[in-house]
Write a protein that holds these residues in place. Structure first.
Motif, PDB file in Angstrom:
ATOM      1  N   SER A 159       0.827  -1.205   0.000  1.00 10.44           N
ATOM      2  CA  SER A 159       0.000   0.000   0.000  1.00 10.44           C
ATOM      3  C   SER A 159       0.865   1.260   0.000  1.00 10.44           C
ATOM      4  O   SER A 159       0.451   2.296  -0.517  1.00 10.44           O
ATOM      5  N   VAL A 160       2.072   1.174   0.586  1.00  7.28           N
ATOM      6  CA  VAL A 160       3.002   2.302   0.543  1.00  7.28           C
ATOM      7  C   VAL A 160       3.416   2.580  -0.899  1.00  7.28           C
ATOM      8  O   VAL A 160       3.483   3.739  -1.340  1.00  7.28           O
ATOM      9  N   ILE A 161       3.684   1.520  -1.656  1.00  7.17           N
ATOM     10  CA  ILE A 161       4.028   1.676  -3.069  1.00  7.17           C
ATOM     11  C   ILE A 161       2.864   2.306  -3.831  1.00  7.17           C
ATOM     12  O   ILE A 161       3.042   3.237  -4.631  1.00  7.17           O
ATOM     13  N   LYS A 162       1.664   1.816  -3.576  1.00  9.29           N
ATOM     14  CA  LYS A 162       0.487   2.354  -4.264  1.00  9.29           C
ATOM     15  C   LYS A 162       0.289   3.836  -3.955  1.00  9.29           C
ATOM     16  O   LYS A 162       0.002   4.643  -4.851  1.00  9.29           O
ATOM     17  N   GLU A 163       0.419   4.190  -2.672  1.00  4.05           N
ATOM     18  CA  GLU A 163       0.204   5.583  -2.289  1.00  4.05           C
ATOM     19  C   GLU A 163       1.268   6.491  -2.882  1.00  4.05           C
ATOM     20  O   GLU A 163       0.990   7.629  -3.272  1.00  4.05           O
ATOM     21  N   ARG A 205      -4.798  12.969  -7.481  1.00  4.34           N
ATOM     22  CA  ARG A 205      -4.999  13.901  -6.358  1.00  4.34           C
ATOM     23  C   ARG A 205      -6.360  14.585  -6.420  1.00  4.34           C
ATOM     24  O   ARG A 205      -6.571  15.590  -5.759  1.00  4.34           O
ATOM     25  N   ASP A 206      -7.249  14.037  -7.190  1.00  2.00           N
ATOM     26  CA  ASP A 206      -8.573  14.628  -7.355  1.00  2.00           C
ATOM     27  C   ASP A 206      -9.414  14.377  -6.099  1.00  2.00           C
ATOM     28  O   ASP A 206      -9.720  13.226  -5.766  1.00  2.00           O
ATOM     29  N   PRO A 207      -9.819  15.435  -5.379  1.00  2.00           N
ATOM     30  CA  PRO A 207     -10.605  15.246  -4.143  1.00  2.00           C
ATOM     31  C   PRO A 207     -11.980  14.643  -4.388  1.00  2.00           C
ATOM     32  O   PRO A 207     -12.634  14.204  -3.430  1.00  2.00           O
ATOM     33  N   ASN A 208     -12.433  14.619  -5.638  1.00  3.30           N
ATOM     34  CA  ASN A 208     -13.716  13.980  -5.933  1.00  3.30           C
ATOM     35  C   ASN A 208     -13.633  12.463  -5.785  1.00  3.30           C
ATOM     36  O   ASN A 208     -14.673  11.799  -5.641  1.00  3.30           O
ATOM     37  N   TYR A 209     -12.420  11.929  -5.843  1.00  2.00           N
ATOM     38  CA  TYR A 209     -12.254  10.478  -5.774  1.00  2.00           C
ATOM     39  C   TYR A 209     -11.441  10.026  -4.568  1.00  2.00           C
ATOM     40  O   TYR A 209     -11.462   8.840  -4.204  1.00  2.00           O
ATOM     41  N   TRP A 210     -10.694  10.960  -3.958  1.00  4.31           N
ATOM     42  CA  TRP A 210      -9.811  10.582  -2.855  1.00  4.31           C
ATOM     43  C   TRP A 210     -10.035  11.497  -1.651  1.00  4.31           C
ATOM     44  O   TRP A 210      -9.999  12.718  -1.794  1.00  4.31           O
ATOM     45  N   GLU A 211     -10.267  10.900  -0.496  1.00  3.68           N
ATOM     46  CA  GLU A 211     -10.364  11.686   0.727  1.00  3.68           C
ATOM     47  C   GLU A 211      -8.973  12.154   1.137  1.00  3.68           C
ATOM     48  O   GLU A 211      -8.016  11.380   1.083  1.00  3.68           O
ATOM     49  N   GLU A 212      -8.897  13.421   1.564  1.00  2.00           N
ATOM     50  CA  GLU A 212      -7.613  14.022   1.936  1.00  2.00           C
ATOM     51  C   GLU A 212      -6.563  13.684   0.873  1.00  2.00           C
ATOM     52  O   GLU A 212      -5.529  13.093   1.148  1.00  2.00           O
ATOM     53  N   ALA A 213      -6.890  14.088  -0.341  1.00  3.44           N
ATOM     54  CA  ALA A 213      -6.132  13.670  -1.520  1.00  3.44           C
ATOM     55  C   ALA A 213      -4.666  14.060  -1.490  1.00  3.44           C
ATOM     56  O   ALA A 213      -3.829  13.383  -2.089  1.00  3.44           O
ATOM     57  N   GLU A 214      -4.319  15.153  -0.804  1.00  2.00           N
ATOM     58  CA  GLU A 214      -2.933  15.617  -0.786  1.00  2.00           C
ATOM     59  C   GLU A 214      -2.107  14.963   0.323  1.00  2.00           C
ATOM     60  O   GLU A 214      -0.905  15.211   0.427  1.00  2.00           O
ATOM     61  N   GLN A 215      -2.737  14.145   1.143  1.00  2.00           N
ATOM     62  CA  GLN A 215      -2.048  13.529   2.276  1.00  2.00           C
ATOM     63  C   GLN A 215      -1.532  12.140   1.924  1.00  2.00           C
ATOM     64  O   GLN A 215      -2.168  11.396   1.176  1.00  2.00           O
ATOM     65  N   PHE A 216      -0.355  11.804   2.485  1.00  2.00           N
ATOM     66  CA  PHE A 216       0.235  10.479   2.284  1.00  2.00           C
ATOM     67  C   PHE A 216      -0.364   9.531   3.309  1.00  2.00           C
ATOM     68  O   PHE A 216      -0.001   9.545   4.485  1.00  2.00           O
ATOM     69  N   GLN A 217      -1.313   8.712   2.876  1.00  2.00           N
ATOM     70  CA  GLN A 217      -2.030   7.801   3.763  1.00  2.00           C
ATOM     71  C   GLN A 217      -2.130   6.413   3.125  1.00  2.00           C
ATOM     72  O   GLN A 217      -3.137   6.064   2.516  1.00  2.00           O
ATOM     73  N   PRO A 218      -1.086   5.609   3.263  1.00  2.00           N
ATOM     74  CA  PRO A 218      -1.093   4.281   2.635  1.00  2.00           C
ATOM     75  C   PRO A 218      -2.246   3.392   3.086  1.00  2.00           C
ATOM     76  O   PRO A 218      -2.697   2.534   2.315  1.00  2.00           O
ATOM     77  N   LYS A 219      -2.742   3.607   4.287  1.00  4.70           N
ATOM     78  CA  LYS A 219      -3.796   2.728   4.795  1.00  4.70           C
ATOM     79  C   LYS A 219      -5.099   2.867   4.022  1.00  4.70           C
ATOM     80  O   LYS A 219      -5.991   2.026   4.166  1.00  4.70           O
ATOM     81  N   ARG A 220      -5.211   3.914   3.192  1.00  6.68           N
ATOM     82  CA  ARG A 220      -6.421   4.053   2.382  1.00  6.68           C
ATOM     83  C   ARG A 220      -6.568   2.831   1.464  1.00  6.68           C
ATOM     84  O   ARG A 220      -7.672   2.438   1.104  1.00  6.68           O
ATOM     85  N   PHE A 221      -5.422   2.229   1.072  1.00  6.05           N
ATOM     86  CA  PHE A 221      -5.473   1.059   0.191  1.00  6.05           C
ATOM     87  C   PHE A 221      -5.685  -0.242   0.964  1.00  6.05           C
ATOM     88  O   PHE A 221      -5.741  -1.319   0.364  1.00  6.05           O
ATOM     89  N   LEU A 222      -5.782  -0.124   2.280  1.00  5.63           N
ATOM     90  CA  LEU A 222      -6.152  -1.278   3.102  1.00  5.63           C
ATOM     91  C   LEU A 222      -7.602  -1.182   3.544  1.00  5.63           C
ATOM     92  O   LEU A 222      -8.177  -2.161   4.022  1.00  5.63           O
TER      93      LEU A 222
END
Length: 305
Positions: A159-163, A205-222
């Motif tokens: 998930s770190v790689i994905k983020e 980084r589109d906020p329409n598709y990602w919450e807190e789009a500018e933040q590095f949050q690998p857990k979003r992919f978990l």
């Protein structure tokens, strides 16, 4: 050599836009840089091919097997096709050079760029660095060499790689496309043969598709985005492109990046120079086809026993 090559691919050339002012590229020194880089690459590729030709001639059957355990590789395979045109494929020396260069350029520059950005983000977020190192070392169980079998269990590291790919795609504008037919998109008429440039960085980084789009949050992919992948089916996340023009080396690139990142996180503890904090890191990108850090990343590795 490869860095200069990729830099030149993204340099503004007056000749490309105003042909009759092409002499400006000569005066500015761009033509000289291109010729110098061409000679360096051409000489290097000649050496690669000649070295393989010598070994190729020494083989008993002159075969082109790439997986027969005799040390034969991708270049041997290409030389085999050049020698045997029974399959209807005709390869000449320049063709082989072009293919090798494509593999080097596309498979080297972009690959280490992903690891560079991943390390930057981990150093800026030490709590995430600790979490992912704990996962990697728990699965490694004291081994110094992590294998692909171990990677299957490292979901957080993946998930770190994905983020990192979401925030910092190696080629932010992807490879230019061309529309095949007249279409209308969101009220705009796009005629056939139009050059289309896809901004993968903006999409990621589109906020329409990602919450807190500018933040590095690998857990979003978990969690919420756990089923979102980079294979081209989820259009909000296309660091490798999609469709027929998608990157053909996606799986290879991901395997290399995951293995490299897992091993350096497992075998070393990483710290910034004295007096430097993660917030002090310069995140400015340099211009070019690939988006590198403008400033060199200086870190201190300490072996982990």
């Amino acid at each position: 050599m490869i860095r200069e090559f990729t830099t030149l691919l993204g340099v503004f050339s007056v000749r490309d836009f105003i042909p009759w002012l092409g002499w400006v590229d000569y005066v500015s020194g761009l033509d000289t840089r291109v010729e110098k880089n061409f000679r360096e690459i051409d000489c290097f590729l000649d050496r690669v091919i000649e070295d393989h030709m010598i070994q190729f001639q020494r083989t008993k059957d002159g075969g082109c097997g790439a997986t027969d355990g005799d040390g034969q590789d991708f270049v041997y395979f290409l030389l085999g096709i050049e020698k045997d045109d029974s399959g209807g494929i005709i390869l000449e020396r320049d063709h082989i050079k072009a293919i090798i260069l494509d593999m080097f350029a596309a498979g080297t520059d972009t690959t280490y760029t992903v690891i560079e950005w991943a390390m930057v983000e981990l150093l800026r977020h030490p709590e995430i660095m600790k979490e992912v190192q704990d996962e990697v070392r728990k699965i490694a169980k004291g081994k110094t060499n992590i294998t692909e079998d171990d990677l299957e269990q490292m979901h957080y590291m993946k998930s770190v790689i994905k983020e990192s790919l979401r925030l910092h795609p190696p080629i932010p504008l992807l490879v230019p496309r061309e529309s095949l037919e007249d279409v209308k998109i969101q009220g705009y008429d796009i005629p056939a043969k139009t050059t289309v440039i896809i901004n993968a960085l903006a999409i990621g980084r589109d906020p329409n598709y990602w919450e807190e789009a500018e933040q590095f949050q690998p857990k979003r992919f978990l969690n919420a985005a756990r089923n979102v992948d980079f294979k081209g089916h989820d259009f909000q996340f296309i660091p490798f492109g999609a469709g027929r023009r998608g990157c053909p080396g996606t799986q290879f690139a991901i395997s290399v990046n995951e293995l490299a990142l897992a091993n350096i996180l497992n075998n070393f503890d990483w710290a910034l120079l004295d007096g430097v904090s993660g917030k002090d890191l310069d995140m400015t990108e340099c211009s070019g086809i690939t988006a590198h850090l403008k400033s060199s990343l200086l870190v201190i590795p300490t072996p982990h026993y």
